[in-house]
Design an enzyme around this catalytic site. Structure first.
Site, PDB file in Angstrom:
ATOM      1  N   ASP A  27       0.852  -1.193   0.000  1.00  0.00           N
ATOM      2  CA  ASP A  27       0.000   0.000   0.000  1.00  0.00           C
ATOM      3  C   ASP A  27       0.892   1.248   0.000  1.00  0.00           C
ATOM      4  OD1 ASP A  27      -2.145   1.702   0.270  1.00  0.00           O
ATOM      5  OD2 ASP A  27      -2.401   1.347   2.417  1.00  0.00           O
TER       6      ASP A  27
HETATM    7  C1  SPV Z   1      -6.964   1.649   4.011  1.00  0.00           C
HETATM    8  O1  SPV Z   1      -7.827   0.830   4.341  1.00  0.00           O
HETATM    9  O2  SPV Z   1      -6.359   1.577   2.947  1.00  0.00           O
HETATM   10  C2  SPV Z   1      -6.676   2.788   4.870  1.00  0.00           C
HETATM   11  C3  SPV Z   1      -6.817   2.662   6.316  1.00  0.00           C
HETATM   12  O3  SPV Z   1      -6.220   3.791   4.362  1.00  0.00           O
HETATM   13  S1  SPV Z   1      -5.266   2.263   6.969  1.00  0.00           S
HETATM   14  O4  SPV Z   1      -4.827   1.022   6.367  1.00  0.00           O
HETATM   15  O5  SPV Z   1      -5.458   2.142   8.410  1.00  0.00           O
HETATM   16  O6  SPV Z   1      -4.351   3.356   6.656  1.00  0.00           O
HETATM   17 MG    MG Z   2      -5.509   3.559   2.428  1.00  0.00          MG
END
Ligand code: SPV
Ligand code: MG
Length: 334
Positions: free
Chosen positions: A72
């Site tokens: 991510d």
């Molecule tokens: C996501 O679900 O991608 C978010 C929340 O942005 S977190 O993973 O807590 O950043």
């Molecule tokens: Mg996110």
């Protein structure tokens, strides 16, 4: 895909705003692909004789990237992300809030908002980190915050690209994630509200909601000062001991269960791989697998089987009718 849960873009888009205007909390469940979307969309249980469901779906950057085997870190954006969102829209009918990461630059964000609005998404959340961001929950991740006024400009540019009043832009404040503290978070909230944000998401990775509650106390003062209030969203992933109702009672309107379907699938998939290898067969793993008809039913295969059967019955009846007609004609001496 099933044709049972469809909705037109205009009808769906306005639903989140409407939910935010009624009493009570709004609960979203994460979806990272069509199947997770259908499961979250249809999930329903009876609690104290009352049917309880999620109000809508959260398109998570973390889980949609992970579902593609990616980290991510804003690697998976643009049209690829739009394709997955479209996959979810096609098979669900609840409102969808999209995680837009940082939103990119102002031009990227204008195009993204405009496209999301067009396809029936109800809103987008952008976070005030410098692009490319890193996931907020990483233990040792480094996060750089964007200048709040630069970020505010992005919110205003996103708003200027919209055609309806339905689509919501939530500004996500990462001050706690980057250790910038409460005063920074409150300053940012004020700037983002004045820039036209439709809501504020306050993020925290503590294992209790302490700093979220502290923020909410300061937020009320800021809202009094600016003369209006916008809803607050929270993501209780690390502080999961708190209930949705408790968050609501402290001033959170939108509660996002941000990653649970992907994490559940990940756990079950790992367990099943292990069991098949250990037992050199798949019987033991079945307990961790849904029955095939349940999946057939969920994604609309049973609908097709039913329609095929109807068509074959009709054809058989027609053929039988023709046969009777021929017999009748023969006995009539025709
Ligand atoms: C996501 O679900 O991608 C978010 C929340 O942005 S977190 O993973 O807590 O950043
Ligand atoms: Mg996110």
């Amino acid at each position: 895909m099933t044709l049972r849960h469809r909705i037109l873009a205009d009808a769906r888009r306005s639903r989140l705003r409407a939910l935010l205007e009624r009493d009570g909390p709004v609960r979203l469940i994460e979806a990272h692909n069509g199947l997770a979307g259908v499961i979250g969309n249809l999930a329903s249980v009876k609690v104290n004789d009352k049917e309880v469901e999620f109000d809508g779906l959260w398109f998570s950057s973390f889980t949609s990237a992970a579902a593609k085997g990616l980290p991510d870190a804003e690697l998976y954006v643009g049209t690829r992300r739009l394709e997955t969102i479209d996959e979810i829209l096609t098979v669900t009918n609840k409102p969808i809030l999209v995680d837009g990461d940082t939103g990119g630059d102002c031009v990227n964000f204008e195009y993204f908002c405009s496209k999301l609005e067009m396809v029936g998404v109800s809103g987008v959340v952008i976070e005030d980190k410098v692009v490319p961001k890193r996931n907020s929950l990483g233990e040792d991740s480094h996060h750089s915050l964007e200048d709040p006024h630069v970020f505010a400009q992005k919110i205003a540019r996103g708003r200027s690209a919209l055609q309806s009043n339905d689509f919501l832009i939530f500004a996500r404040i990462e001050s706690f994630i980057s250790n910038a503290g409460l005063m920074d978070a409150l300053h940012r909230a004020r700037v983002y509200l004045l820039a036209g944000a439709d809501g504020i998401l306050i993020h925290s990775k503590q294992n209790h909601p302490g700093e979220v509650y502290e923020f909410l106390r300061g937020y009320e003062e800021i809202c009094r000062e600016v003369g209006f209030r916008r809803p607050v969203a929270a993501v209780p992933t690390s502080y999961n001991g708190v209930s949705c109702m408790q968050l609501y009672e402290h001033g959170v309107k939108l509660v996002i269960y941000a990653n649970h379907l992907l994490r559940a699938a990940h756990l079950a998939m790992g367990a099943v791989c292990k069991l098949i290898l250990e037992s050199d067969g798949s019987m033991e793993a079945s307990a961790f697998c849904s029955p095939i008809p349940a999946i057939f039913d969920l994604v609309g295969f049973q609908d097709i089987v039913g329609k095929d059967r109807e068509r074959m019955n009709e054809a058989a009846n027609k053929a039988a009718g023709n046969g009777n007609l021929v017999k009748l004609q023969k006995t009539d001496g025709g």
